[in-house]
Write a protein that holds these residues in place. Structure first.
Motif, PDB file in Angstrom:
ATOM      1  N   VAL A 118     -24.351  15.826  -3.792  1.00  0.00           N
ATOM      2  CA  VAL A 118     -23.249  16.243  -4.431  1.00  0.00           C
ATOM      3  C   VAL A 118     -23.919  17.637  -5.512  1.00  0.00           C
ATOM      4  CG1 VAL A 118     -22.090  15.862  -6.712  1.00  0.00           C
ATOM      5  CG2 VAL A 118     -22.228  14.432  -4.576  1.00  0.00           C
ATOM      6  N   ASP A 119     -24.966  17.549  -5.921  1.00  0.00           N
ATOM      7  CA  ASP A 119     -25.790  18.692  -6.452  1.00  0.00           C
ATOM      8  C   ASP A 119     -25.450  20.082  -5.675  1.00  0.00           C
ATOM      9  OD1 ASP A 119     -26.400  17.226  -8.868  1.00  0.00           O
ATOM     10  OD2 ASP A 119     -28.305  16.926  -7.940  1.00  0.00           O
ATOM     11  N   ASN A 120     -25.581  19.744  -4.413  1.00  0.00           N
ATOM     12  CA  ASN A 120     -25.582  20.936  -3.402  1.00  0.00           C
ATOM     13  C   ASN A 120     -24.175  21.558  -3.428  1.00  0.00           C
ATOM     14  OD1 ASN A 120     -28.260  21.136  -2.855  1.00  0.00           O
ATOM     15  ND2 ASN A 120     -28.121  20.616  -0.945  1.00  0.00           N
ATOM     16  N   LEU A 121     -23.326  20.565  -3.420  1.00  0.00           N
ATOM     17  CA  LEU A 121     -21.978  20.850  -3.399  1.00  0.00           C
ATOM     18  C   LEU A 121     -21.473  21.478  -4.770  1.00  0.00           C
ATOM     19  CD1 LEU A 121     -18.719  20.628  -2.454  1.00  0.00           C
ATOM     20  CD2 LEU A 121     -18.855  18.252  -3.323  1.00  0.00           C
ATOM     21  N   ILE A 122     -21.969  21.155  -5.920  1.00  0.00           N
ATOM     22  CA  ILE A 122     -21.691  21.754  -6.989  1.00  0.00           C
ATOM     23  C   ILE A 122     -22.203  23.192  -7.080  1.00  0.00           C
ATOM     24  CG2 ILE A 122     -21.869  21.458  -9.675  1.00  0.00           C
ATOM     25  CD1 ILE A 122     -21.538  18.635  -9.309  1.00  0.00           C
ATOM     26  N   THR A 123     -23.465  23.264  -6.601  1.00  0.00           N
ATOM     27  CA  THR A 123     -23.867  24.726  -6.543  1.00  0.00           C
ATOM     28  C   THR A 123     -23.176  25.488  -5.661  1.00  0.00           C
ATOM     29  OG1 THR A 123     -26.140  23.703  -6.597  1.00  0.00           O
ATOM     30  CG2 THR A 123     -26.005  25.896  -5.643  1.00  0.00           C
ATOM     31  N   SER A 124     -22.693  25.184  -4.594  1.00  0.00           N
ATOM     32  CA  SER A 124     -21.558  25.973  -3.836  1.00  0.00           C
ATOM     33  C   SER A 124     -20.516  26.279  -4.639  1.00  0.00           C
ATOM     34  CB  SER A 124     -21.311  25.232  -2.457  1.00  0.00           C
ATOM     35  OG  SER A 124     -20.605  26.162  -1.699  1.00  0.00           O
ATOM     36  N   LEU A 125     -19.845  25.362  -5.072  1.00  0.00           N
ATOM     37  CA  LEU A 125     -18.459  25.404  -6.062  1.00  0.00           C
ATOM     38  C   LEU A 125     -18.641  26.472  -7.156  1.00  0.00           C
ATOM     39  CD1 LEU A 125     -17.406  21.606  -6.834  1.00  0.00           C
ATOM     40  CD2 LEU A 125     -16.038  23.409  -5.672  1.00  0.00           C
ATOM     41  N   ARG A 126     -19.808  26.439  -7.907  1.00  0.00           N
ATOM     42  CA  ARG A 126     -20.189  27.378  -8.837  1.00  0.00           C
ATOM     43  C   ARG A 126     -20.278  28.809  -8.307  1.00  0.00           C
ATOM     44  NH1 ARG A 126     -24.464  25.308 -12.928  1.00  0.00           N
ATOM     45  NH2 ARG A 126     -23.807  27.126 -14.135  1.00  0.00           N
ATOM     46  N   GLU A 132     -20.312  32.176 -10.158  1.00  0.00           N
ATOM     47  CA  GLU A 132     -21.924  31.945 -10.823  1.00  0.00           C
ATOM     48  C   GLU A 132     -22.992  31.865 -10.055  1.00  0.00           C
ATOM     49  OE1 GLU A 132     -19.240  29.542 -14.536  1.00  0.00           O
ATOM     50  OE2 GLU A 132     -20.765  28.607 -13.332  1.00  0.00           O
ATOM     51  N   ASP A 133     -24.144  32.015 -10.723  1.00  0.00           N
ATOM     52  CA  ASP A 133     -25.257  31.641 -10.105  1.00  0.00           C
ATOM     53  C   ASP A 133     -25.505  30.128 -10.056  1.00  0.00           C
ATOM     54  OD1 ASP A 133     -27.592  31.472  -9.024  1.00  0.00           O
ATOM     55  OD2 ASP A 133     -28.801  32.423 -10.609  1.00  0.00           O
ATOM     56  N   GLY A 134     -25.153  29.512  -9.079  1.00  0.00           N
ATOM     57  CA  GLY A 134     -25.483  28.187  -8.770  1.00  0.00           C
ATOM     58  C   GLY A 134     -26.528  27.483  -9.013  1.00  0.00           C
ATOM     59  N   GLY A 135     -27.675  28.319  -8.874  1.00  0.00           N
ATOM     60  CA  GLY A 135     -29.060  27.744  -8.764  1.00  0.00           C
ATOM     61  C   GLY A 135     -29.564  27.527  -7.334  1.00  0.00           C
ATOM     62  N   GLN A 136     -30.787  26.795  -7.197  1.00  0.00           N
ATOM     63  CA  GLN A 136     -31.134  26.436  -6.042  1.00  0.00           C
ATOM     64  C   GLN A 136     -30.702  25.378  -5.209  1.00  0.00           C
ATOM     65  OE1 GLN A 136     -33.601  28.180  -4.404  1.00  0.00           O
ATOM     66  NE2 GLN A 136     -33.491  29.696  -6.096  1.00  0.00           N
TER      67      GLN A 136
END
Length: 225
Positions: A118-126, A132-136
């Motif tokens: 889910v963290d990866n999904l939210i990174t892709s969403l952002r 936005e820069d979703g991060g790593q």
């Protein structure tokens, strides 16, 4: 409404994390088993997770197996005007290679694995929906080693033409080395013990046979005075 425990866990983790990441927007997560890769409606974005770890249970013969090659497809859409978003999700299934049934089985995942995904999904969403820069992105290492080599003929994602991404380089080198050494040590010890016992028993029986032959020869031979 949740259809199984894994679906409920996915939704629970997703809603909790989205409430923190984007509290002003309303997001929903929908399980869609008919989702197709790269078949997107206008405005929708795609994120493909190719290296998730899951455990499968055959509903026919009850065989279980672990796989680090579970593929998860996400389609995402954000309505900026209404501040509402939607995520459609499909977890690709696998066939049981023990009983050979044509029934595709779903995977179950540990909560810690779901949270990372889910963290990866939210990174892709952002990154894709909010620009936005979703991060790593997080690299997932299976909590347990695979039950065996990945078999494309039993994988729903492979059959639909999805090429799996396999972590290489130095990221998983230590984990792979650990799993390999841990898996090989007991087998090596067991194998050496088995060979030792076999040799010892062979020598014992050979000595016993020679003793029996010697005694029989001694009793049958005439005595000389």
């Amino acid at each position: 409404m949740c259809t199984n425990l894994t679906t409920c866990e996915w939704k629970k983790v997703f809603y909790e994390k989205m409430e923190v990441a984007k509290p002003a927007d309303s997001w929903e997560l929908i399980i869609d088993p008919n989702l197709k890769p790269s078949e997107l409606a206008p405005g929708w974005k795609q994120y493909l997770e190719k290296h998730a770890s899951g455990r499968f249970h055959c509903s026919w013969c009850w065989h279980t197996w672990q796989s680090a090659h579970v593929v998860i497809l996400f389609h995402m859409f954000l309505d900026r005007a209404r501040r509402m978003g939607s995520v459609r999700m499909r977890v690709f299934k696998q066939l049981c290679y023990e009983c050979g049934t044509a029934r595709l089985d779903e995977s179950s995942m540990l909560e810690e694995n779901i949270e990372g995904l889910v963290d990866n999904l939210i990174t892709s969403l952002r990154d894709q929906c909010y620009e936005e820069d979703g991060g790593q992105y997080r690299i997932h290492v299976a909590s347990r080693p695979d039950s065996g080599p990945h078999r494309a003929e039993f994988c729903e994602a492979c059959q639909e033409g999805i090429v799996h991404w396999k972590p290489s380089e130095k990221l998983l080198e230590e984990e792979v080395t650990t799993y390999t050494s841990e898996a090989s040590k007991p087998r090596a010890q067991a194998g050496s013990g088995y060979n030792f016992l076999s040799l010892r028993w062979c020598l014992f029986w050979a000595s016993l046979c020679l003793l029996v032959v010697y005694l029989q020869f001694s009793f049958r031979s005439p005595a000389f005075f």
